[in-house]
Design a protein around this motif. Structure first.
Motif, PDB file in Angstrom:
ATOM      1  N   GLY A 142       0.792  -1.225   0.000  1.00 46.87           N
ATOM      2  CA  GLY A 142       0.000   0.000   0.000  1.00 46.87           C
ATOM      3  C   GLY A 142       0.822   1.272   0.000  1.00 46.87           C
ATOM      4  O   GLY A 142       0.259   2.356  -0.114  1.00 46.87           O
ATOM      5  N   LEU A 143       2.136   1.151   0.160  1.00 46.38           N
ATOM      6  CA  LEU A 143       2.971   2.352   0.172  1.00 46.38           C
ATOM      7  C   LEU A 143       3.846   2.404  -1.076  1.00 46.38           C
ATOM      8  O   LEU A 143       4.486   1.416  -1.435  1.00 46.38           O
ATOM      9  CB  LEU A 143       3.884   2.371   1.404  1.00 46.38           C
ATOM     10  CG  LEU A 143       3.207   2.411   2.766  1.00 46.38           C
ATOM     11  CD1 LEU A 143       4.266   2.358   3.870  1.00 46.38           C
ATOM     12  CD2 LEU A 143       2.337   3.659   2.912  1.00 46.38           C
ATOM     13  N   THR A 144       3.868   3.571  -1.711  1.00 41.03           N
ATOM     14  CA  THR A 144       4.802   3.817  -2.803  1.00 41.03           C
ATOM     15  C   THR A 144       6.064   4.422  -2.196  1.00 41.03           C
ATOM     16  O   THR A 144       5.973   5.236  -1.273  1.00 41.03           O
ATOM     17  CB  THR A 144       4.161   4.801  -3.810  1.00 41.03           C
ATOM     18  OG1 THR A 144       3.037   4.148  -4.408  1.00 41.03           O
ATOM     19  CG2 THR A 144       5.141   5.229  -4.882  1.00 41.03           C
ATOM     20  N   ASN A 166      -2.537   7.920  -3.584  1.00 43.96           N
ATOM     21  CA  ASN A 166      -2.187   6.988  -2.519  1.00 43.96           C
ATOM     22  C   ASN A 166      -0.913   7.450  -1.819  1.00 43.96           C
ATOM     23  O   ASN A 166      -0.174   8.265  -2.350  1.00 43.96           O
ATOM     24  CB  ASN A 166      -2.028   5.586  -3.103  1.00 43.96           C
ATOM     25  CG  ASN A 166      -3.354   5.075  -3.635  1.00 43.96           C
ATOM     26  OD1 ASN A 166      -4.304   4.896  -2.888  1.00 43.96           O
ATOM     27  ND2 ASN A 166      -3.446   4.914  -4.951  1.00 43.96           N
ATOM     28  N   LYS A 240       9.387   1.294  -4.933  1.00 42.05           N
ATOM     29  CA  LYS A 240       8.151   0.521  -5.016  1.00 42.05           C
ATOM     30  C   LYS A 240       7.092   1.375  -5.674  1.00 42.05           C
ATOM     31  O   LYS A 240       6.802   2.458  -5.171  1.00 42.05           O
ATOM     32  CB  LYS A 240       7.688   0.081  -3.640  1.00 42.05           C
ATOM     33  CG  LYS A 240       6.639  -1.015  -3.726  1.00 42.05           C
ATOM     34  CD  LYS A 240       6.338  -1.537  -2.361  1.00 42.05           C
ATOM     35  CE  LYS A 240       5.383  -2.723  -2.467  1.00 42.05           C
ATOM     36  NZ  LYS A 240       4.978  -3.188  -1.163  1.00 42.05           N
TER      37      LYS A 240
ATOM     38  N   GLY B 302      -7.476  -3.773  -4.870  1.00 45.51           N
ATOM     39  CA  GLY B 302      -7.288  -2.623  -3.992  1.00 45.51           C
ATOM     40  C   GLY B 302      -5.882  -2.470  -3.455  1.00 45.51           C
ATOM     41  O   GLY B 302      -5.606  -1.526  -2.735  1.00 45.51           O
ATOM     42  N   VAL B 303      -4.986  -3.408  -3.808  1.00 43.55           N
ATOM     43  CA  VAL B 303      -3.583  -3.197  -3.446  1.00 43.55           C
ATOM     44  C   VAL B 303      -2.983  -2.340  -4.550  1.00 43.55           C
ATOM     45  O   VAL B 303      -2.895  -2.781  -5.696  1.00 43.55           O
ATOM     46  CB  VAL B 303      -2.811  -4.524  -3.325  1.00 43.55           C
ATOM     47  CG1 VAL B 303      -1.337  -4.258  -3.011  1.00 43.55           C
ATOM     48  CG2 VAL B 303      -3.411  -5.389  -2.236  1.00 43.55           C
ATOM     49  N   THR B 304      -2.629  -1.120  -4.210  1.00 37.35           N
ATOM     50  CA  THR B 304      -2.174  -0.189  -5.251  1.00 37.35           C
ATOM     51  C   THR B 304      -0.717  -0.434  -5.599  1.00 37.35           C
ATOM     52  O   THR B 304      -0.312  -0.310  -6.747  1.00 37.35           O
ATOM     53  CB  THR B 304      -2.366   1.254  -4.774  1.00 37.35           C
ATOM     54  OG1 THR B 304      -1.807   1.375  -3.467  1.00 37.35           O
ATOM     55  CG2 THR B 304      -3.835   1.610  -4.715  1.00 37.35           C
ATOM     56  N   VAL B 305       0.093  -0.709  -4.617  1.00 43.02           N
ATOM     57  CA  VAL B 305       1.508  -1.053  -4.875  1.00 43.02           C
ATOM     58  C   VAL B 305       1.928  -2.163  -3.933  1.00 43.02           C
ATOM     59  O   VAL B 305       1.395  -2.317  -2.865  1.00 43.02           O
ATOM     60  CB  VAL B 305       2.484   0.139  -4.644  1.00 43.02           C
ATOM     61  CG1 VAL B 305       2.446   1.086  -5.806  1.00 43.02           C
ATOM     62  CG2 VAL B 305       2.213   0.860  -3.338  1.00 43.02           C
TER      63      VAL B 305
END
Lengths: 325, 305
Positions: A142-144, A166, A240, B302-305
């Motif tokens: 969920g984290l870039t 995000n 990521k 829904g997992v963006t990365v």
């Protein structure tokens, strides 16, 4: 093209995005009249006022959480963490809150927050003001995670990060703030998240780095060229999502890989990249992967000891000669 | 209040039968705080909740059927089975989410309120948390920043006397958490959290203050968690006498008694309400049981990365 510093490039990105979108605001410790510990937000309070350039008390868990909450309402906060070493204080809002919102709450939840963190050593600041923690955040779905090396990428990637819906962890290595480079003057140029840059083209060996590591790798490549070794340098820019396509293409071409990483070796970004290369392009490797990293040690303050801890161009050159010799 | 009570009782029952997996924290005994606070809100206001959040969600208009489906881990649940009891939200209803981390929502609520203030809306945010969370750093950091920036947020502490097993008297050296407001230069009020009208009254005052741009208020609702902390809690840390004493102060019984005395609640209406509530809760369980499981192929949605 004009030449400006890495911190000037970051300030330009912030200024342009604050002008472009009224939902963007910046917050952090000493970012107002002081202009930020490294001068990135210098002058911005005068331009945008205290509603959009918010000086916070020393409360990392609190103000990062506040930024996450504001982002749920459509604001686009850009938070400055003065030293990345302070980010452990704010792990709950980042890891348990921001990173999970989109997955659990679906499309109703947007969390357009950017956390800028000054990271890395080389300034003799000692064990609690010199660390890089990018692997912790890569490890959290969920984290870039973004870590630009050049002023142009710093500007273009920060603009992309602010426009992303995000959460983005934006890593700025302190030793890069004063470095200079060409940066387009236009406010329209952005650099896409998730795309590595081939900093130097070559056929004999691939050297992978990011942030200061990419700069060191470029310098190493110049030295290696004098020995007749043509190194290809990949500046990852984004950690990521990892640009495995560019990495794999380069490894298929060269068959030899060095990964340089300023964080302690175990479970570092270099561990992940090495593993992914084994999984994806093992057949193309002509030699074992070599990692040039900080050993598993806190970063000491003494200049002699810090230099011994941090990987640099000489270490990369040495590793490359071993691999190609 | 009765929907919350019956819903939570069914949750406990379904847990004991093994029909619900994982964990859930029922809010039996705390219904008056959820309803008293949420009834004071209007469109454009928001609420953040806690690990003990079913009641808050229902009080905000959350659909008991979809909440129950989430507890069952079903595709029709509010978080499509990804969140479970402690992680569900409906932003359209103003419900910004329960929270599995004790104190995790306090800064988020403050930030949401800061954003409302920046946008110049008249909205405010209610932040529910418990006595346990009042000992987290995020409580102190958030109240301080909310105070200095005059953020429109109501910090509503449901002091149910226990942080899991730890008695509030063992976890802090003061008797009224509301007194902590003094440290941040904001008003703090302690109120009988089992008295619906008292909660309504205090909340409305705090709402006016927030909407007038005067900033946050800390409200401490003194209440009691009549059930265990979560499934399988034998409640060894407190006496049955204490539980019985609080049972006599039950918020729903107290409200019914007052309304009957005032001639507002007739026995026909009472029966009608009870029948309605039974229907709502039975329908929720039926919906949850009959709903499809999530498709494992959607795991990464829904997992963006």
């Amino acid at each position: 093209m004009r030449t400006i510093s890495y911190s000037d490039a970051l300030r330009e990105a912030l200024t342009e995005e604050l002008r472009r979108d009224g939902n963007v605001f910046v917050m952090g410790e000493d970012i107002g009249p002081y202009g930020g510990a490294f001068g990135v937000t210098r002058g911005m309070l005068d331009t945008f006022g205290p509603q959009r350039v918010i000086d916070t008390p020393i409360s990392e868990a609190g103000f990062v959480g506040i930024a996450v909450g504001a982002s749920l309402m459509g604001s686009r906060p850009v938070v400055e963490i003065m030293f990345m070493d302070f980010i452990p204080l704010a792990m709950d809002p980042i890891v348990n809150q921001a990173a999970k919102l989109r997955y659990v709450y679906g499309p109703q939840a947007k969390c357009p927050i950017v956390i800028r963190a000054a990271a890395g050593g080389g300034r003799r600041y000692g064990p609690t003001h010199s660390q890089t923690f990018e692997s912790w955040f890569m490890h959290t779905p969920g984290l870039t995670v973004v870590a630009p090396a050049t002023p142009a990428d710093a500007k273009g990637l920060l603009k992309s990060a602010i426009r992303d819906d995000n959460p983005v962890i934006f890593i700025e290595q302190k030793s890069l703030y004063s470095t200079r480079g060409p940066v387009p003057k236009t406010s329209r140029t952005t650099i896409p998240i998730g795309k590595a840059r081939i900093a130097v083209e070559g056929e004999d060996i691939t050297i992978i780095g990011w942030g200061r590591g990419a700069i060191e790798a470029e310098a190493a490549a110049a030295q290696l060229e004098e020995d007749g070794i043509r190194a290809e340098v990949l500046d990852l820019r984004t950690l990521k999502p990892l640009d495995m396509q560019t990495i794999a293409e380069s490894v298929r071409k060269t068959g030899r890989v060095i990964i340089t990483d300023e964080s302690p070796r175990v479970c570092s970004v270099s561990s992940e990249i090495g593993c992914r290369i084994f999984e994806d392009v093992f057949d193309y490797l002509d030699a074992p992967i070599k990692r040039v990293t900080t050993p598993d040690v806190p970063i000491p303050a003494s200049p002699i000891l810090e230099d011994a801890a941090l990987p640099g161009r000489a270490d990369i050159v040495r590793a490359a000669r071993e691999l190609t010799g | 209040m009765l929907v919350i009570r019956r819903f939570e009782e069914r949750v406990e029952e379904l847990f004991s039968k093994g029909l619900i997996a994982g964990t859930a924290h029922p809010a039996i005994g705390q219904e008056a705080t959820a309803v008293g606070v949420c009834d004071s809100l209007r469109k454009g206001d928001y609420v953040t909740s806690t690990h003990r959040g079913h009641g808050h969600f229902i009080a905000c208009g959350g659909d008991p059927s979809r909440i129950m489906a989430e507890l069952f881990g079903k595709e029709t649940g509010y978080s499509r089975g990804r969140g479970g009891s402690q992680v569900m939200a409906d932003f359209k209803l103003g419900f910004l989410g329960a929270n599995g981390i004790t104190g995790g929502s306090i800064a988020l609520a403050t930030g949401a309120a800061l954003s409302l203030k920046q946008k110049g809306t008249q909205g405010l945010v209610v932040c529910f948390f418990g006595d346990g969370a009042a000992n987290q750093g995020s409580f102190h950091e958030s109240l301080n920043m909310a105070a200095i920036w005059k953020v429109p947020v109501l910090f509503v502490c449901e002091n149910n006397r226990y942080a899991m097993s730890m008695n509030v008297e063992d976890s802090m050296a003061i008797t009224d958490i509301a007194r902590r407001a003094d440290s941040y230069g904001i008003p703090g009020t302690a109120v009988d959290g089992n008295d619906l009208r008292a909660v309504l009254d205090v909340t409305r005052k705090a709402c006016r203050r927030a909407r007038d741009g005067e900033g946050p208020t800390l409200i401490e609702c003194k209440t009691y968690r009549r059930s265990g902390h979560s499934r399988g809690d034998p409640r060894k840390y407190r006496s049955r006498e204490e539980e019985q004493a609080w049972a006599r102060r039950d918020p729903i019984a107290a409200l019914a008694k007052t309304l009957r005395r005032e001639g507002i609640l007739s026995s026909e209406v009472d029966q009608e309400i009870k029948a309605n509530v039974r229907r709502i809760v039975s329908a929720a369980v039926k919906f949850a049981k009959q709903s499809p499981d999530p498709d494992p192929a959607t795991l990464l949605d829904g997992v963006t990365v």
